[in-house]
Write an enzyme that holds these catalytic residues in place. Structure first.
Site, PDB file in Angstrom:
ATOM      1  CD  GLU A 194     -32.003  50.450  37.280  1.00 60.40           C
ATOM      2  OE1 GLU A 194     -32.987  50.266  37.990  1.00 60.40           O
ATOM      3  OE2 GLU A 194     -31.524  51.577  37.042  1.00 60.40           O
ATOM      4  CB  ALA A 203     -32.494  59.068  31.376  1.00 61.27           C
ATOM      5  CG  MET A 204     -28.630  53.985  33.896  1.00 59.49           C
ATOM      6  SD  MET A 204     -29.878  53.138  34.905  1.00 59.49           S
ATOM      7  CE  MET A 204     -28.943  52.890  36.423  1.00 59.49           C
ATOM      8  CD  GLU A 205     -30.998  55.328  38.358  1.00 58.50           C
ATOM      9  OE1 GLU A 205     -31.353  54.443  39.151  1.00 58.50           O
ATOM     10  OE2 GLU A 205     -31.490  55.468  37.221  1.00 58.50           O
ATOM     11  CG  ASN A 206     -25.260  54.965  34.616  1.00 56.14           C
ATOM     12  OD1 ASN A 206     -25.646  53.840  34.875  1.00 56.14           O
ATOM     13  ND2 ASN A 206     -25.489  55.550  33.450  1.00 56.14           N
ATOM     14  CG  HIS A 251     -36.809  60.349  37.373  1.00 58.22           C
ATOM     15  ND1 HIS A 251     -37.896  59.975  38.126  1.00 58.22           N
ATOM     16  CD2 HIS A 251     -36.090  59.206  37.178  1.00 58.22           C
ATOM     17  CE1 HIS A 251     -37.826  58.681  38.378  1.00 58.22           C
ATOM     18  NE2 HIS A 251     -36.738  58.190  37.804  1.00 58.22           N
ATOM     19  CD  GLU A 252     -33.020  59.001  35.036  1.00 58.43           C
ATOM     20  OE1 GLU A 252     -32.309  58.281  35.767  1.00 58.43           O
ATOM     21  OE2 GLU A 252     -34.150  58.661  34.639  1.00 58.43           O
ATOM     22  CG  HIS A 261     -32.740  57.865  40.379  1.00 52.20           C
ATOM     23  ND1 HIS A 261     -33.404  57.095  41.306  1.00 52.20           N
ATOM     24  CD2 HIS A 261     -33.399  57.670  39.203  1.00 52.20           C
ATOM     25  CE1 HIS A 261     -34.405  56.467  40.731  1.00 52.20           C
ATOM     26  NE2 HIS A 261     -34.435  56.800  39.447  1.00 52.20           N
ATOM     27  CD  GLU A 275     -36.495  53.982  38.963  1.00 58.30           C
ATOM     28  OE1 GLU A 275     -36.940  55.116  38.728  1.00 58.30           O
ATOM     29  OE2 GLU A 275     -35.339  53.626  38.631  1.00 58.30           O
TER      30      GLU A 275
END
Length: 886
Positions: free
Chosen positions: A127, A269-272, A304-305, A308, A327
């Site tokens: 992203e 962080a990233m919600e993959n 949060h992640e 998502h 977001e």
């Protein structure tokens, strides 16, 4: 590095993709310098696209090796393929296959976008537009595909192989030291949610049973030896999963949920899908290395992640203009989760502090933009406080306006209607209009207008008529590209408080009052430029408590007397407004003191304020965390924001320092008693009650030491030497850091020796020194850049040292001679060639430069022009520089 002149992307130009990609089969053979990626794409024309159009796939610095269209090999040397594009002219107007082989060099990828190395591990960040650095693709969020990923690696180098979805197969490759794993994600997703991780990692495993009885295998992967430091993150994950079932009816959908913590990461962080990748600072914690704030942030970011999964993954955004849809909504959800896990009032105060510190200045400067932008040049620059924090406040306002029950119905409808699709903000708001029966067209302006609205209120009491008249007026400032503003729909939650305590019923008459619904909810809707509301049956003059719970992200100008503010601080039934009244009183004192300082006079305090804070301390046992918030003064950036123009950071610092000294002296005995009463030698617990006691104890120490450096410093040194927990250790060091001398330097060196092997703690060590508000700090920062623990290649280190200096040291970054600006601009130019995202975010520290007094403004502009005029800038940095100077 791409340095092409970016063209503006406009929301008005959106059109559906000409082709869709139904399935993606990836075969990735990991190698540090020559990773082979084979992507097999099942493509078909989109009925909503332009029939017969060329197929144009995005790339970014790719090396194409082989390409096959329906099994027939194409010449990769032909001009239809470049490192940044792959164009298939006149492709079949039926389903067809495209196979693309690319070769990557993960070890050389310093951008930390696409596939790169973090230490010895392989990981990805896609992203917003990182997938195009892995293979050629329709890299846009409205192309949803089902992914199957085969990973292969040396078993010694990468015994752990992870990707999205569920694990289908693992095995060894005969005659080699290599192995493979096959992962399949059955849920269509955009390519920005693709992820892989390969490495030699330790793991913490657990299990979660969903509301329907399904078992989900949970895993958190970390560096070997740090598994126990992930225990709190695992606990937070399980609590978040249960909360989402109860609060929003959302159950997890895969068989596994994995988190990987890495030390090199551009974001938090990233919600993959099914494989969240985290900056390790939001995963790892132990009482000896993490503060209470760290624990709270881990809890919030983990949640949060995870949230998502539904608000971002199962329902994604149609295009990047809709970024706030995933977001802002998810920030609102994680705020609500944290409020339920901790003190709701204290959590609300913390969220508003963040909004005002980060988003309000953004809205007031050259980088202001709509929550849903109309145009962008570089999407990476729109992961902003406006999209996240203001976006969350809009969702909160929506709930205030239509009520909790209708809000939940609207969310349920949104999930039912748009699951598995790429939605827009219009789609989202329409669900709430439908269930509530309300026209929300005016409310939608919050997404279309930039700037922080100002709500001015005049109150007048008529003793003879026993009535209180409130005259409201709203206005919005001009922002870049938006001179004309329209009235917004602003919910103002209010109450009427007695000067000696108690509250009054809201009673109006039809001719000049509020509607029955407004009286029932206590929420007045300001939808026009001006509105008058008269309340009756008031035998004594009440104090109006407005914007309770911070019901709208606005600036409130209310002509309250100091006596009114003292009454609200003591008696308001809304905890947020009790805190706000104390902050407003302090802000007025500070603003007056700044003017005195600039005029060459000494700043002043107010005995009423000292008395009010003494009462707060006396009653602090009921909620220590709340008391800690009340006795913490507005920061220098808060005061600068209130001044608005011609800001002198040195005068602000002097005024605030003087008020802290006056309060510390006036409350010395109260602060000392509070500090001693809250001394706790027991076991550490990160729960909100224990954290609240520590917060008040350390806030008391800080204020006490502000007035008496000798006694306070001695207390701080004793705490520093004896503290067994990082919260108390770093709090004591922060107090010591404000007093120059051998004791400070010895403590700083002692801290490093103790924690040299803990990278996340050393980040705190760097940040603390970067924010010391004295003339020698810039030289200290430059010297620290040569420290063996510092590296410009690590985003956490850059944020800890350079970022903390630029954003957290108001006097030294804004030094009158311009040296702070010159330093940061030079670092931005160095970083831009290595990591444009980090460089652009660092340049964002200049966002309020136009509000400074003339001399500083001139220096800041010169530094920005130095950056803007440099050759070969990345689109990220050029965009920020150009908009800052526009």
């Amino acid at each position: 590095m791409r340095t092409d002149l970016a063209k503006p992307i406009r929301l008005a130009d959106y059109r559906a993709p000409d082709y869709l990609i139904d399935t993606v089969d990836l075969d990735i053979v990991l190698d540090a310098h020559a990773t082979r990626v084979v992507a097999r794409l099942s493509i078909r024309p989109n009925p909503e696209g332009r029939g017969g159009a060329d197929l144009m796939l995005d790339g970014d610095g790719l090396k194409a090796k082989r390409i096959f269209l329906d099994g027939a090999e194409l010449d990769v040397k032909a001009n239809f393929v470049t490192p940044d594009n792959l164009t298939i002219g006149a492709p079949p107007q039926r389903p067809f296959s495209l196979q693309i082989e690319t070769e990557l060099d993960p070890a050389a990828n310093t951008y930390l976008m696409g596939l790169y190395r973090s230490g010895s591990a392989y990981c990805t960040q896609c992203e917003a537009e990182g997938f195009r650095r892995i293979t050629y693709f329709l890299d846009r969020p409205d192309v949803l595909s089902i992914y199957t990923t085969r990973l292969e690696a040396d078993v010694t180098e990468a015994p752990v192989l992870l990707s999205n979805g569920n694990l289908l197969e693992t095995g060894s490759i005969p005659g080699t030291n290599r192995h493979f794993a096959v992962w399949h994600d059955p849920f269509p997703k955009p390519c920005y949610l693709f992820a892989l991780v390969g490495g030699d990692l330790g793991a913490l495993h657990d299990c979660f049973v969903t509301a329907s009885g399904r078992k989900v295998a949970l895993g958190i992967y970390v560096e070997h030896g740090k598994e126990k430091s992930a225990l709190y993150a695992m606990d937070a994950l399980k609590r978040a999963m249960r909360w989402d079932e109860l609060a929003f009816g959302r159950e997890y959908d895969l068989d596994v949920f994995n988190i990987v913590a890495v030390s090199d990461f551009n974001m938090g962080a990233m919600e993959n899908k099914g494989l969240n990748i985290f900056n390790d600072k939001y995963v790892l914690a132990s009482p000896e290395t993490a503060t209470d704030t760290d624990y709270a942030q881990i809890e919030a970011v983990i949640a949060h992640e995870y949230f998502h999964n539904w608000t971002g993954n199962r329902i994604t955004c149609r295009d990047w203009f809709q970024l706030c849809l995933k977001e802002g909504l998810t920030v609102f959800r994680d705020h609500e989760f944290s409020a339920d896990q901790r003190s709701r009032a204290v959590r609300r105060i913390a969220d508003v502090r963040t909004l005002r510190a980060q988003q309000f200045p953004e809205d007031a400067g050259p980088l202001a933009h709509n929550v849903r932008p109309e145009t962008y040049y570089e999407i990476n620059n729109f992961y902003t406080a406006t999209v996240y924090e203001k976006g969350a406040e809009i969702i909160r306002m929506l709930r205030v306006l239509i009520g909790v029950e209708a809000f939940r119905k609207g969310m349920d409808l949104y999930f039912r209607r748009y699951d598995g699709t790429a939605a827009t903000v219009e789609d989202f708001i329409a669900c709430f209009a439908e269930v509530s029966g309300r026209n929300l067209d005016q409310f939608f302006l919050w997404y279309r207008q930039a700037g922080t609205p100002l709500v001015e209120v005049q109150a007048s009491y008529d003793a003879a008529a026993q009535s209180l008249t409130l005259d409201f007026q709203q206005s919005s400032p001009k922002t870049p590209g938006q001179d004309e503003k329209h009235p917004l729909l602003i919910p103002i939650e209010l109450g009427l408080v007695g000067e000696q305590g108690g509250s009054f019923r809201l009673v109006t008459k039809s001719a000049d009052g509020a509607s029955p619904a407004e009286l029932a909810t206590g929420v007045i809707e300001l939808s026009t430029a001006q509105r008058r509301v008269v309340f009756h049956d008031l035998p004594e003059r009440p104090v109006a408590s407005l914007l309770r719970g911070f019901s709208a992200p606005v600036r409130l100008a209310q002509a309250s007397s100091e006596t009114d503010l003292i009454a609200l601080t003591a008696h308001d039934g809304d905890c947020f407004n009790r805190w706000q009244a104390s902050q407003t009183f302090a802000t007025r004192l500070l603003l007056r003191s700044v003017e005195l300082v600039r005029a060459g006079h000494p700043p002043q305090s107010d005995p009423q304020f000292v008395t009010a804070l003494a009462r707060v301390l006396a009653g602090s046992a009921a909620d220590p965390a709340f008391a800690a918030q009340v006795i913490t003064l507005p920061g220098e950036a808060d005061i600068a924001r209130e001044i608005g123009v011609d800001v002198d950071p040195d005068a602000v610092f002097t005024a605030r320092k003087a008020l802290r000294e006056a309060l510390g002296a006036g409350l010395a005995q109260d602060l000392l008693q509070t500090y001693e009463r809250l001394t706790d030698a027991g076991r550490y617990s990160p729960d909100s009650a224990a954290a609240g006691r520590r917060a008040l104890r350390n806030a008391a120490l800080d204020l006490y030491a502000a007035a008496d450096a000798a006694k306070g410093g001695a207390l701080a040194l004793r705490q520093f030497e004896n503290a067994g927990f990082m919260t108390d250790k770093i709090a004591a060091l922060s107090v010591l850091a404000t007093n120059p001398g051998g004791r400070r330097e010895a403590a700083i060196e002692s801290f490093y020796r103790i924690y040299a092997g803990e990278p996340l703690v050393i980040d705190k060590w760097f940040a603390l020194q970067a924010t010391i508000p004295e003339a020698g700090t810039l030289a200290r920062v430059k010297k620290l850049m040569d420290h063996p623990a510092f590296s410009l290649a690590n985003p956490n280190r850059v944020r800890a040292l350079i970022g903390a200096f630029a954003s957290g040291n108001q006097t030294q970054f804004n030094a009158a001679d311009g040296s702070g600006y010159e330093f940061v601009a030079a670092i931005v130019l160095i970083l831009d060639a290595k990591n444009p995202q980090v460089a652009a975010r660092l340049l964002g520290a200049f966002k309020s430069w136009r509000a400074l007094e003339e001399r500083r403004r001139t220096h800041a502009e010169a530094a920005l022009r130095r950056v803007a005029d440099a050759g070969h800038l990345s689109p990220d940095v050029k965009d920020i520089a150009d908009r800052s100077l526009a």
